[in-house]
Motif scaffolding. Structure first.
Motif, PDB file in Angstrom:
ATOM      1  N   TRP A  16       0.844  -1.201   0.000  1.00 38.30           N
ATOM      2  CA  TRP A  16       0.000   0.000   0.000  1.00 38.30           C
ATOM      3  C   TRP A  16       0.874   1.244   0.000  1.00 38.30           C
ATOM      4  O   TRP A  16       1.851   1.330   0.749  1.00 38.30           O
ATOM      5  N   HIS A  17       0.503   2.225  -0.822  1.00 40.51           N
ATOM      6  CA  HIS A  17       1.122   3.542  -0.837  1.00 40.51           C
ATOM      7  C   HIS A  17       0.071   4.565  -0.404  1.00 40.51           C
ATOM      8  O   HIS A  17      -1.015   4.637  -0.988  1.00 40.51           O
ATOM      9  N   VAL A  18       0.399   5.356   0.631  1.00 38.55           N
ATOM     10  CA  VAL A  18      -0.524   6.364   1.160  1.00 38.55           C
ATOM     11  C   VAL A  18       0.237   7.682   1.278  1.00 38.55           C
ATOM     12  O   VAL A  18       1.429   7.689   1.602  1.00 38.55           O
ATOM     13  N   ARG A  19      -0.444   8.803   1.021  1.00 39.23           N
ATOM     14  CA  ARG A  19       0.178  10.115   1.187  1.00 39.23           C
ATOM     15  C   ARG A  19      -0.767  11.031   1.932  1.00 39.23           C
ATOM     16  O   ARG A  19      -1.980  11.044   1.683  1.00 39.23           O
ATOM     17  N   PHE A  20      -0.192  11.816   2.882  1.00 38.38           N
ATOM     18  CA  PHE A  20      -0.991  12.737   3.699  1.00 38.38           C
ATOM     19  C   PHE A  20      -0.837  14.177   3.193  1.00 38.38           C
ATOM     20  O   PHE A  20       0.088  14.485   2.434  1.00 38.38           O
ATOM     21  N   SER A  21      -1.722  15.021   3.666  1.00 43.27           N
ATOM     22  CA  SER A  21      -1.761  16.403   3.175  1.00 43.27           C
ATOM     23  C   SER A  21      -0.495  17.185   3.512  1.00 43.27           C
ATOM     24  O   SER A  21      -0.164  18.155   2.822  1.00 43.27           O
ATOM     25  N   LEU A  47       3.427   7.064   3.391  1.00 41.57           N
ATOM     26  CA  LEU A  47       3.309   5.840   4.190  1.00 41.57           C
ATOM     27  C   LEU A  47       3.274   4.638   3.256  1.00 41.57           C
ATOM     28  O   LEU A  47       2.485   4.611   2.297  1.00 41.57           O
ATOM     29  N   ASN A  48       4.123   3.643   3.523  1.00 45.70           N
ATOM     30  CA  ASN A  48       4.176   2.407   2.751  1.00 45.70           C
ATOM     31  C   ASN A  48       3.943   1.235   3.703  1.00 45.70           C
ATOM     32  O   ASN A  48       4.585   1.155   4.757  1.00 45.70           O
ATOM     33  N   ASP A  77      11.438  18.135   7.733  1.00 43.77           N
ATOM     34  CA  ASP A  77      10.344  18.617   6.898  1.00 43.77           C
ATOM     35  C   ASP A  77       9.403  17.441   6.598  1.00 43.77           C
ATOM     36  O   ASP A  77       9.813  16.456   5.982  1.00 43.77           O
ATOM     37  N   PRO A  78       8.133  17.496   7.048  1.00 41.63           N
ATOM     38  CA  PRO A  78       7.216  16.389   6.787  1.00 41.63           C
ATOM     39  C   PRO A  78       7.109  16.019   5.318  1.00 41.63           C
ATOM     40  O   PRO A  78       6.875  14.855   4.978  1.00 41.63           O
ATOM     41  N   ALA A  79       7.274  16.991   4.437  1.00 41.76           N
ATOM     42  CA  ALA A  79       7.146  16.710   3.006  1.00 41.76           C
ATOM     43  C   ALA A  79       8.218  15.737   2.520  1.00 41.76           C
ATOM     44  O   ALA A  79       8.078  15.160   1.435  1.00 41.76           O
ATOM     45  N   ARG A  80       9.273  15.547   3.313  1.00 40.24           N
ATOM     46  CA  ARG A  80      10.323  14.616   2.906  1.00 40.24           C
ATOM     47  C   ARG A  80      10.406  13.407   3.844  1.00 40.24           C
ATOM     48  O   ARG A  80      11.413  12.709   3.864  1.00 40.24           O
ATOM     49  N   MET A  81       9.335  13.163   4.600  1.00 42.60           N
ATOM     50  CA  MET A  81       9.317  12.026   5.525  1.00 42.60           C
ATOM     51  C   MET A  81       8.633  10.833   4.876  1.00 42.60           C
ATOM     52  O   MET A  81       7.627  10.976   4.181  1.00 42.60           O
ATOM     53  N   ASP A  82       9.178   9.666   5.151  1.00 48.09           N
ATOM     54  CA  ASP A  82       8.700   8.428   4.536  1.00 48.09           C
ATOM     55  C   ASP A  82       8.610   7.357   5.629  1.00 48.09           C
ATOM     56  O   ASP A  82       9.610   7.012   6.251  1.00 48.09           O
ATOM     57  N   ALA A 129      -0.736   6.661  11.781  1.00 46.85           N
ATOM     58  CA  ALA A 129       0.162   7.605  11.116  1.00 46.85           C
ATOM     59  C   ALA A 129      -0.485   8.977  10.992  1.00 46.85           C
ATOM     60  O   ALA A 129       0.175  10.011  11.158  1.00 46.85           O
ATOM     61  N   ALA A 130      -1.782   8.996  10.710  1.00 50.12           N
ATOM     62  CA  ALA A 130      -2.493  10.277  10.581  1.00 50.12           C
ATOM     63  C   ALA A 130      -2.506  11.041  11.894  1.00 50.12           C
ATOM     64  O   ALA A 130      -2.386  12.276  11.910  1.00 50.12           O
ATOM     65  N   ARG A 131      -2.625  10.330  13.036  1.00 48.63           N
ATOM     66  CA  ARG A 131      -2.691  10.991  14.347  1.00 48.63           C
ATOM     67  C   ARG A 131      -1.333  11.509  14.807  1.00 48.63           C
ATOM     68  O   ARG A 131      -1.277  12.352  15.707  1.00 48.63           O
TER      69      ARG A 131
END
Length: 1002
Positions: free
Chosen positions: A589-594, A599-600, A763-768, A784-786
């Motif tokens: 699964w590949h997930v991306r937050f705002s 998240l993999n 930077d959250p934009a570069r977190m995996d 992960a969202a929380r």
């Protein structure tokens, strides 16, 4: 660069001394605790037999099993019987009367040979073999130093049925790589041969048993083989010279004074090795390689009855070839005086080390029980908690600590607490650590801490039991069996032991832990051994005065403040999921937050209530500021200083189900690595989010960071590795910023520098985030969202630029360097640049090409010429850019032949480039790679690091995993020859030779 898997030597906690100093001492093969109930290593005969009397079997009186397979049948030598066969050593359960595990088939042959077969029931068709020979360096007399290890080498040479190294090449065709899957080691106490098959075919199994039978009784000791292998062993001995080896010799001599132990380093002495003759080596082999001193363990997915028949066919005719030798007297132990202190100096040491050791020798080293093991696990947890608290409250006079212990019943036992400290703060470090240890000995531990320790450790046992029969690989099962055997205990897996462990835990109290600490570890006032830099002002007299004064200081009963609770539970509004997709490969699964966090997830239900996780962020070395070289190494301070609301020791205790978490850096990323029970997924994510959002950056933490960095310099001191990382790494990456920085510069940074640097990395934009295990997809996404998905996005944040333009290295290149040392080997490093390889298929084929070159270099330099111990070649893909991909060959050799060996390797590569490979050579290289890559697909580490991590920004990782089986199956000699012809040319070569200064001057 990590070296290939080799014979690793260590001895219980003594290995930790070498780990601190950067080298494993030449002692034993693993850090695992081991002991033995019977027979004593100092006895030349076995204990009471379990079969009636020795049976003499002629080669004509017993049936011979014939086979139609291509593996030749074992042709046992008919030795002259000088002494009657000794009956087999009883299995531990035959001595204790315990009921053996029904999973294990135990057996003895009439000649005393023992065997155990353990079906694993895994989905992999792997089978692992371990041949234990109870012959080690403690069996050598003064004229035989190093013979046990020399004999181990010789068993891979000419034997009754095979030419030198022939079986290793045959096993390659069944997927067993030389080194990782076919290897051996020699310790003070025994020699162990290891073969791990990735195929359970009858042909592969019979070949393995044939090989082991020849090792056990068919070595020939031809003069030319002995002379060639002598060069290999002398090269190995030279390669093991290090700060850690020097420290080990001091510790062994100090702790086991009066005994044979410090006089019997398994590697031997130059004089003994140079004077060893085929006749003398053969005499040692015939005296000690006897069926009654051998045990064969087989674990894997195969029929126990079929394996048993094959074992009997292979070993039934083996007999003693000479009278047994009487081992030398073990000596009388003269231990350090309780309460005393000793100081030793090492010239290359940067930090100080305090060791509180205990040691016993001979019959005083009693057999450990299952309860002893459990109590020791508890004590390690409890002492870790107390020492962590002391370290943080001592303003980091204590920077790191290790706790370890081991026992071999009737032989030796050692336990120790080891502490590192800044040299100028040794007084406080010594006093604080002594008082912490004495507080535990006198008053025990807080009841709430004991209950927490019991809960944590029992959870680990329960998790291991739930997945032991599914996830444990055959090689792990075989090693676990031997660990228990050498401990004088029968083998039971975690599932079988769980009920006993739960019963023991239910009855354990805080008082039991205190009493066990006194009985098992420190019955007398602790002796202290201090290692200090040569420039240090510490003296034995001054240290004794500090220790005596500390002991006169009363210690109070530990305060029971209850279990700490994690202070961070709310990270704001949960992050919004902006995309989610299940791939058509591996159920990923590949997930991306705002906020940009990715998240993999991959579910592996067979992980049974456990998960592994990595969280990658920033750019680490690749983005290090040019004006602050080495600042990236301070990244560990993000965790070391704890959180603003809680110190790090409180954080560790507040996370109830987390087994471990660490922070490290690679070339282009910082990485949190964690594992725990499935229910701890949210807690692990919360902990990482807290460090990203609210790390304390306490100024006092700088001492811990500096001490850890200094240890890295210690590990490299007096070795070629420092030259490699300071001078060669910048050349192969064509980037001066990747050089290991000068020590004075990197130590000058502060926690404020780290805090400023981390503001550009977090930077959250570069977190995996990547999670593999027995997890619920929706729950993992929600957790992960929380947490990390809720971290605020950084506005107008631009990633720091890469510290230098990305471009391929300049080739050709040839340079020599020196390092300040004597009695050290030279190191040769050859790099064939492969800039911009054309896709994943070519990457996979380059792996095969490197394996072929590896085989050829090893065959020529080690097996034919006997001039090096571990030449190693592999294809390396850069994490930063394909422009830095290369095939790397490295080898350590005596300095006087370094240039000649480098020239030979270049010739080997040029021949491969011009003439190519044939199908047989390709198959020998391909099968181990195919087996290794196939086995990885059953390992969570593989999915986590090689497939999932950063896979949304690097989709080639998933493509590579998807293509691997097909490319490895379809690769042809033409494919490999095309790559060899293109890349293994001198105009692509970077050649480096690193010499010790003493050799350069000569």
């Amino acid at each position: 660069m990590k070296p290939p898997p080799l014979r690793a030597y260590s001895f219980s906690w003594l290995a930790a001394v070498a780990i601190i100093l950067g080298s494993m001492p030449v002692i034993s093969a693993s850090d695992e605790t081991s002991s033995r109930a019977v027979p004593s290593i100092f006895s030349s005969t076995s204990v009471a037999p379990v079969i009636s009397a020795p049976t003499v079997i002629s080669a004509t009186s017993a049936p011979r099993t014939r086979t139609k397979h291509t593996t030749r049948a074992v042709r046992p030598v008919r030795p002259v019987r000088v002494a009657p066969t000794t009956p087999a050593i009883p299995w531990p359960h035959e001595i204790t009367g315990e009921t053996p595990s029904p999973r294990v088939t135990y057996g003895h042959l009439p000649n005393g040979f023992r065997y155990a077969i353990i079906p694993t029931g895994t989905t992999w068709n792997h089978v692992s073999f371990r041949l234990l020979v109870e012959a080690g360096s403690l069996h050598e007399n003064d004229a035989e130093l190093g013979y046990a290890h020399f004999v181990e080498h010789m068993t891979f040479n000419s034997t009754t049925n095979y030419k030198p190294y022939e079986t290793a090449k045959r096993l390659q065709r069944h997927g067993a790589a030389i080194g990782p899957d076919t290897n051996a080691f020699t310790s003070h106490f025994e020699t162990l041969y290891k073969i791990d098959l990735s195929a359970n075919s009858r042909e592969a199994i019979n070949l393995t048993l044939s090989t082991l039978a020849d090792i056990a009784g068919g070595a020939l000791f031809k003069a030319e083989d002995v002379e060639r292998e002598r060069g290999v062993i002398l090269a190995e001995k030279l390669s093991r010279q290090s700060l850690g080896a020097d420290a080990w010799e001091i510790v062994a001599d100090h702790l086991f004074a009066g005994t044979l132990f410090p006089k019997r380093n398994p590697i031997g002495t130059d004089d003994s090795l140079k004077n060893a003759t085929p006749e003398n080596l053969r005499a040692f082999y015939d005296a000690w390689y006897r069926p009654e001193r051998m045990t064969l363990v087989v674990a894997g997915n195969a029929s126990a009855s079929a394996i048993e028949r094959s074992i009997k066919s292979a070993f039934f005719f083996m007999a003693a070839r000479a009278a047994p030798h009487t081992p030398p007297a073990p000596g009388k132990h003269d231990p350090p005086k309780p309460g005393s202190v000793s100081v030793r100096f090492l010239p290359e040491l940067e930090t100080g080390i305090i060791i509180f050791p205990t040691a016993s020798w001979g019959e005083t080293a009693r057999r450990k029980t299952l309860k002893d093991d459990i109590v020791q696990d508890l004590l390690q947890f409890l002492l870790d908690a107390e020492m962590s608290k002391t370290a943080e409250r001592s303003d980091h006079a204590i920077t790191r600590f290790f706790i370890a212990g081991s026992t071999r019943a009737g032989i030796s036992s050692q336990n120790a607490i080891m502490i590192t400290f800044p040299p100028d703060r040794w007084r406080k470090a010594l006093a604080d650590s002594e008082q912490t240890l004495r507080r535990a000995i006198e008053h025990g531990f807080a009841p709430s801490l004991v209950e927490l320790a019991k809960e944590r450790i029992l959870q680990t046992y329960q998790a291991n039991a739930s997945r032991s029969s599914i996830l444990r690989r055959p090689r792990e099962t075989a090693d676990a069996f031997l660990k228990n055997l050498l401990a004088g205990r029968g083998y039971y897996n975690d599932e079988e032991l769980l009920a006993q462990r739960e019963e023991i835990f239910a009855a354990l109290t805080a008082g039991d832990c205190r009493d066990a600490l006194r009985a098992l570890w420190f019955a007398d006032p602790a002796h202290a051994l201090i290692f200090a830099p040569e420039s240090s002002a510490i003296t034995t007299g001054a240290a004794q005065a500090v220790l005596d004064k500390s002991r006169s200081t009363p210690v109070q009963h530990p305060e029971d403040t209850g279990r700490p609770r994690f202070a961070y539970t709310d990270f704001g509004t949960p992050g919004e999921v902006v995309s989610r997709e299940q791939l058509d490969y591996g159920g990923i699964w590949h997930v991306r937050f705002s906020n940009g966090v990715r998240l993999n997830i991959k579910q592996t239900p067979e992980s049974k209530d456990s998960i592994q996780m990595v969280i990658r962020f920033g750019g680490a070395i690749r983005e290090n500021p040019p004006d602050k070289p080495g600042l990236y190494a301070w990244g560990l301070g993000l965790m070391a200083g704890g959180l603003k609301k809680q110190e790090s020791w409180e954080v560790r205790l507040a996370m109830p189900e987390m087994s471990q978490i660490s922070l490290h850096n690679t070339a282009n990323r910082y990485t949190f690595s964690a594992s725990g029970r499935s229910s701890a997924t949210g807690a692990i994510l919360a902990l990482c989010a807290a460090f990203m959002q609210d790390a304390a950056y306490r100024p006092s933490t700088a001492e811990t960071v500096r001490a850890t960095i200094l240890e890295q310099y210690e590990k490299r001191a007096g070795t070629a590795k420092m030259v490699f990382e300071q001078a060669i790494s910048p050349l192969i990456h064509n980037n001066p910023q990747v050089a290991f920085p000068p020590k004075e510069q990197i130590l000058a940074y502060t926690m404020d520098d780290l805090k400023e640097w981390m503001s550009t990395q977090l930077d959250p934009a570069r977190m995996d985030i990547s999670i593999v295990g027995d997890c619920d997809i929706e729950e993992a996404i929600a957790a992960a969202a929380r947490t990390i998905g809720a971290l605020p996005a950084l506005k107008n944040q631009t990633p720091p630029p890469a510290c230098a333009p990305e471009s391929p290295p300049v080739t050709p290149c040839s340079e020599e360097f020196t390092f300040a040392a004597t009695n050290r080997p030279a190191q040769i490093d050859l790099f064939w640049s492969v800039p911009g390889s054309e896709g994943v298929d070519e990457d996979i084929r380059l792996m095969i090409l490197a394996e072929i070159l590896n085989d050829r270099v090893r065959a020529q330099i080690r097996e034919t010429e006997g001039r090096a111990y571990t030449p190693f070649t592999r294809y390396q893909r850069s994490e930063v850019t394909p422009l830095h991909n290369h095939i790397h060959c490295t080898v350590q050799v005596p300095p006087g032949i370094a240039r000649q060996i480098a020239k030979e390797i270049k010739t080997i590569a040029a021949t491969l480039s011009e003439q190519g490979v044939d199908g047989e050579e390709l198959e020998r290289a391909r099968r181990p790679v195919f087996s290794r890559e196939h086995a990885k697909t059953g390992q969570t580490d593989y999915w986590l690091h090689e497939v999932l991590a950063d896979s949304q920004t690097r989709p080639e990782k998933i493509q590579r995993a998807r293509r691997m089986p097909r490319v490895l199956t379809e690769v042809t000699a033409e494919n490999i020859n095309a790559l060899a012809g293109t890349h293994l040319k001198n105009d692509r070569l970077l050649q480096f030779i690193i010499m010790p200064e003493s050799a350069k001057m000569n």
